[in-house]
Design a protein around this motif. Structure first.
Motif, PDB file in Angstrom:
ATOM      1  N   GLU A  51       0.805  -1.221   0.000  1.00 28.62           N
ATOM      2  CA  GLU A  51       0.000   0.000   0.000  1.00 28.62           C
ATOM      3  C   GLU A  51       0.841   1.275   0.000  1.00 28.62           C
ATOM      4  OE1 GLU A  51       1.523   0.581   3.865  1.00 28.62           O
ATOM      5  OE2 GLU A  51       0.950  -1.270   2.866  1.00 28.62           O
ATOM      6  N   ALA A  52       2.151   1.172   0.251  1.00 32.00           N
ATOM      7  CA  ALA A  52       2.994   2.346   0.484  1.00 32.00           C
ATOM      8  C   ALA A  52       3.465   2.972  -0.832  1.00 32.00           C
ATOM      9  CB  ALA A  52       4.191   1.969   1.352  1.00 32.00           C
ATOM     10  N   LYS A 147      -9.664  12.897  10.615  1.00 34.70           N
ATOM     11  CA  LYS A 147      -8.404  12.434  10.037  1.00 34.70           C
ATOM     12  C   LYS A 147      -8.571  11.088   9.333  1.00 34.70           C
ATOM     13  CE  LYS A 147      -5.285  15.200  12.788  1.00 34.70           C
ATOM     14  NZ  LYS A 147      -4.082  15.270  13.633  1.00 34.70           N
ATOM     15  N   LEU A 148      -9.454  10.264   9.828  1.00 35.05           N
ATOM     16  CA  LEU A 148      -9.744   9.014   9.135  1.00 35.05           C
ATOM     17  C   LEU A 148     -10.371   9.288   7.768  1.00 35.05           C
ATOM     18  CD1 LEU A 148     -10.022   5.960   8.905  1.00 35.05           C
ATOM     19  CD2 LEU A 148     -12.105   6.106  10.301  1.00 35.05           C
ATOM     20  N   VAL A 149     -11.305  10.215   7.717  1.00 32.00           N
ATOM     21  CA  VAL A 149     -11.944  10.559   6.446  1.00 32.00           C
ATOM     22  C   VAL A 149     -10.920  11.101   5.451  1.00 32.00           C
ATOM     23  CG1 VAL A 149     -13.556  12.169   5.354  1.00 32.00           C
ATOM     24  CG2 VAL A 149     -14.244  10.926   7.409  1.00 32.00           C
ATOM     25  N   ALA A 150     -10.031  11.967   5.926  1.00 32.68           N
ATOM     26  CA  ALA A 150      -9.001  12.525   5.042  1.00 32.68           C
ATOM     27  C   ALA A 150      -8.087  11.425   4.507  1.00 32.68           C
ATOM     28  CB  ALA A 150      -8.192  13.570   5.800  1.00 32.68           C
ATOM     29  N   ARG A 151      -7.718  10.493   5.370  1.00 29.66           N
ATOM     30  CA  ARG A 151      -6.851   9.395   4.943  1.00 29.66           C
ATOM     31  C   ARG A 151      -7.559   8.466   3.956  1.00 29.66           C
ATOM     32  NH1 ARG A 151      -2.114   7.584   3.330  1.00 29.66           N
ATOM     33  NH2 ARG A 151      -1.357   5.724   4.425  1.00 29.66           N
ATOM     34  N   LEU A 152      -8.864   8.284   4.141  1.00 28.90           N
ATOM     35  CA  LEU A 152      -9.632   7.454   3.214  1.00 28.90           C
ATOM     36  C   LEU A 152      -9.639   8.043   1.809  1.00 28.90           C
ATOM     37  CD1 LEU A 152     -12.582   6.439   5.534  1.00 28.90           C
ATOM     38  CD2 LEU A 152     -11.003   4.852   4.400  1.00 28.90           C
ATOM     39  N   LYS A 153      -9.585   9.364   1.702  1.00 29.28           N
ATOM     40  CA  LYS A 153      -9.494   9.996   0.377  1.00 29.28           C
ATOM     41  C   LYS A 153      -8.178   9.621  -0.297  1.00 29.28           C
ATOM     42  CE  LYS A 153     -12.474  13.961   1.421  1.00 29.28           C
ATOM     43  NZ  LYS A 153     -12.536  15.447   1.573  1.00 29.28           N
ATOM     44  N   ASP A 154      -7.086   9.621   0.480  1.00 31.71           N
ATOM     45  CA  ASP A 154      -5.794   9.176  -0.063  1.00 31.71           C
ATOM     46  C   ASP A 154      -5.867   7.717  -0.493  1.00 31.71           C
ATOM     47  OD1 ASP A 154      -4.679  11.642   0.473  1.00 31.71           O
ATOM     48  OD2 ASP A 154      -3.823  11.028   2.397  1.00 31.71           O
ATOM     49  N   ALA A 155      -6.514   6.899   0.335  1.00 28.07           N
ATOM     50  CA  ALA A 155      -6.621   5.473   0.025  1.00 28.07           C
ATOM     51  C   ALA A 155      -7.414   5.247  -1.255  1.00 28.07           C
ATOM     52  CB  ALA A 155      -7.273   4.747   1.201  1.00 28.07           C
ATOM     53  N   GLU A 156      -8.492   5.990  -1.435  1.00 28.06           N
ATOM     54  CA  GLU A 156      -9.291   5.861  -2.658  1.00 28.06           C
ATOM     55  C   GLU A 156      -8.459   6.202  -3.885  1.00 28.06           C
ATOM     56  OE1 GLU A 156     -12.102   4.642  -3.210  1.00 28.06           O
ATOM     57  OE2 GLU A 156     -13.269   4.676  -1.346  1.00 28.06           O
ATOM     58  N   GLU A 157      -7.644   7.247  -3.774  1.00 33.33           N
ATOM     59  CA  GLU A 157      -6.784   7.622  -4.900  1.00 33.33           C
ATOM     60  C   GLU A 157      -5.742   6.545  -5.177  1.00 33.33           C
ATOM     61  OE1 GLU A 157      -3.608  10.808  -4.785  1.00 33.33           O
ATOM     62  OE2 GLU A 157      -5.135  11.806  -6.017  1.00 33.33           O
ATOM     63  N   ALA A 158      -5.168   5.966  -4.110  1.00 30.36           N
ATOM     64  CA  ALA A 158      -4.196   4.898  -4.280  1.00 30.36           C
ATOM     65  C   ALA A 158      -4.832   3.672  -4.933  1.00 30.36           C
ATOM     66  CB  ALA A 158      -3.589   4.515  -2.933  1.00 30.36           C
ATOM     67  N   ARG A 159      -6.090   3.395  -4.612  1.00 32.79           N
ATOM     68  CA  ARG A 159      -6.782   2.279  -5.258  1.00 32.79           C
ATOM     69  C   ARG A 159      -7.018   2.571  -6.739  1.00 32.79           C
ATOM     70  NH1 ARG A 159     -11.666  -0.350  -2.195  1.00 32.79           N
ATOM     71  NH2 ARG A 159     -12.539   1.780  -2.210  1.00 32.79           N
TER      72      ARG A 159
END
Length: 413
Positions: A51-52, A147-159
């Motif tokens: 994931e990194a 902060k969880l919501v903000a990180r989920l946006k990064d995760a969606e982009e990574a996906r």
């Protein structure tokens, strides 16, 4: 006749390069002062981080920078002497963390991360190391919904961009997976792709044993000198002089200093880190690798106990250990999970080898034919060792590589 190669450094990166070259029929000698996997590769968090896809940038907002100054954070600490010693590369690191520069770095870096699982897999099988590896991901914990919501946006982009798979866990779903967690944690991201390793040093040692069984030679000795004589290389140890066509420098945090002897001045610096193992308070059990993302430490259920690994300490490579960061992390960790007594006599200390553009050097040295470089992997040497081995072996044989290697050239500095 097989090409003769000496690989300097028996951490994850060096061992994987040696293994790949030996698989292709090269005559390979692996040299390190310690047994394979006993330095930097020994003490990490033990995650093969698919994931990194984004390297760690330097904080740039004023609020975060001001919070670092008192030197009491868990995720990052510093010593003034270390900051002064690394002032130039740290400034360049900060500049490369600016949005425009960082946006260019991410896809280049991600191209390596995307090779992590497919290159570790064959090595795990060859080494008979399946018993050390789990394939059920790890959990990134959050204390605040925002902060969880903000990180989920990064995760969606990574996906979307890089195929990273994850699952959002609310408090109820998280407690099913980790019943012993405290109420401080409101939710988590479950990174599904990544693999975890119950003994990182043992995995590196298993890879080295597979290399040795296949005819590779391992020499445990201090490296006294490396010099080129004509078109050949000589590596001197206290007991012998090893001659070779090629030398690979995979010395992690020590690579920059060694290469000064050959006239290179790479802007290397280190991020030091610590770990300690703990028992758990009965009947608690830690099921997954957990990162307390808003604080900056990680807990991992390893064979030796629950390993707590700290964030980064900016200091000189060989400076004396400072346990304050570990102590601070332990205090917070005990409020999240019921840790028991310490199991190690003293904290382990290691150093992550870094370069100011967050990318490793992988490829030929600019001025010395037969000299090859593989260092500067930062936080991800454990993840990227097999990919680096495959890519460098392809380069040494003049073959097409799986990714564009131009971003990792040594002459970019």
């Amino acid at each position: 006749m097989a090409r003769q190669t000496v690989v300097l450094g028996a951490g994850m990166v060096g061992v994987c390069i040696a293994w790949h070259l030996r698989q292709r029929g090269h005559d390979v000698t692996l040299v390190d002062r310690l047994e394979p996997g006993r330095e930097t590769s020994f003490g990490n968090a033990g995650i093969i981080q698919r994931e990194a896809v984004r390297p760690y940038p330097f904080p740039r907002d004023i609020k975060t920078l001001l919070s670092v100054l008192p030197n009491r954070r868990v995720d990052i600490r510093y010593r003034l002497a270390g900051m002064i010693n690394a002032a130039s590369p740290l400034l360049r690191y900060w500049m490369n963390s600016a949005p425009k520069a960082y946006q260019k770095i991410v896809p280049e870096y991600a191209s390596l991360i995307q090779l992590a699982l497919k290159t570790h897999g064959p090595m795990i099988e060859a080494a008979g190391a399946e018993h050390l590896v789990r394939r059920d991901g790890w959990l990134e914990l959050y204390r605040t919904p925002e902060k969880l919501v903000a990180r989920l946006k990064d995760a969606e982009e990574a996906r979307r961009l890089y195929g990273v798979q994850f699952e959002e866990l609310d408090r109820a779903a998280l407690i099913v997976k980790e019943p012993a967690l405290s109420g401080n944690i409101v939710g988590a991201i479950h990174w599904l792709d990544s693999w975890t390793v119950a003994d990182p040093g043992a995995l590196v040692a298993a890879y080295a044993q597979a290399f040795n069984r296949d005819g590779g030679r391992i020499v445990q000795a201090d490296i006294q000198s490396v010099q080129q004589i004509g078109d050949r290389w000589q590596v001197k140890t206290p007991s012998e002089t090893i001659e070779a066509d090629n030398v690979v420098v995979a010395l992690g945090p020590w690579a920059g200093n060694w290469l000064k002897e050959l006239g290179y001045r790479f802007p290397t610096f280190v991020k030091r880190g610590y770990h300690m193992h703990y028992a758990t308070q009965t009947p608690a059990k830690l099921n997954y690798w957990l990162m307390d993302a808003e604080v900056g430490y990680l807990l991992a259920p390893m064979n030796a106990g629950v390993r707590l690994t700290t964030g980064a300490q900016l200091d000189r490579l060989e400076a004396l250990a400072d346990a304050k960061q570990l102590d601070a992390a332990e205090k917070v960790a005990r409020s999240v999970f019921p840790l028991g007594e310490r199991r190690d006599e003293a904290p382990w200390k290691g150093a992550r080898p870094c370069l100011p553009d967050m990318k490793p050097i992988i490829g030929p040295a600019p001025r010395h034919p037969g000299l090859w470089l593989a260092f500067g992997h930062g936080h991800q040497g454990f993840t990227l060792g097999p990919a680096t081995g495959q890519l460098l072996a392809d380069m040494m044989e003049g073959k097409e590589t799986a990714v564009d290697m131009a971003p990792f050239r040594a002459d970019r500095f």
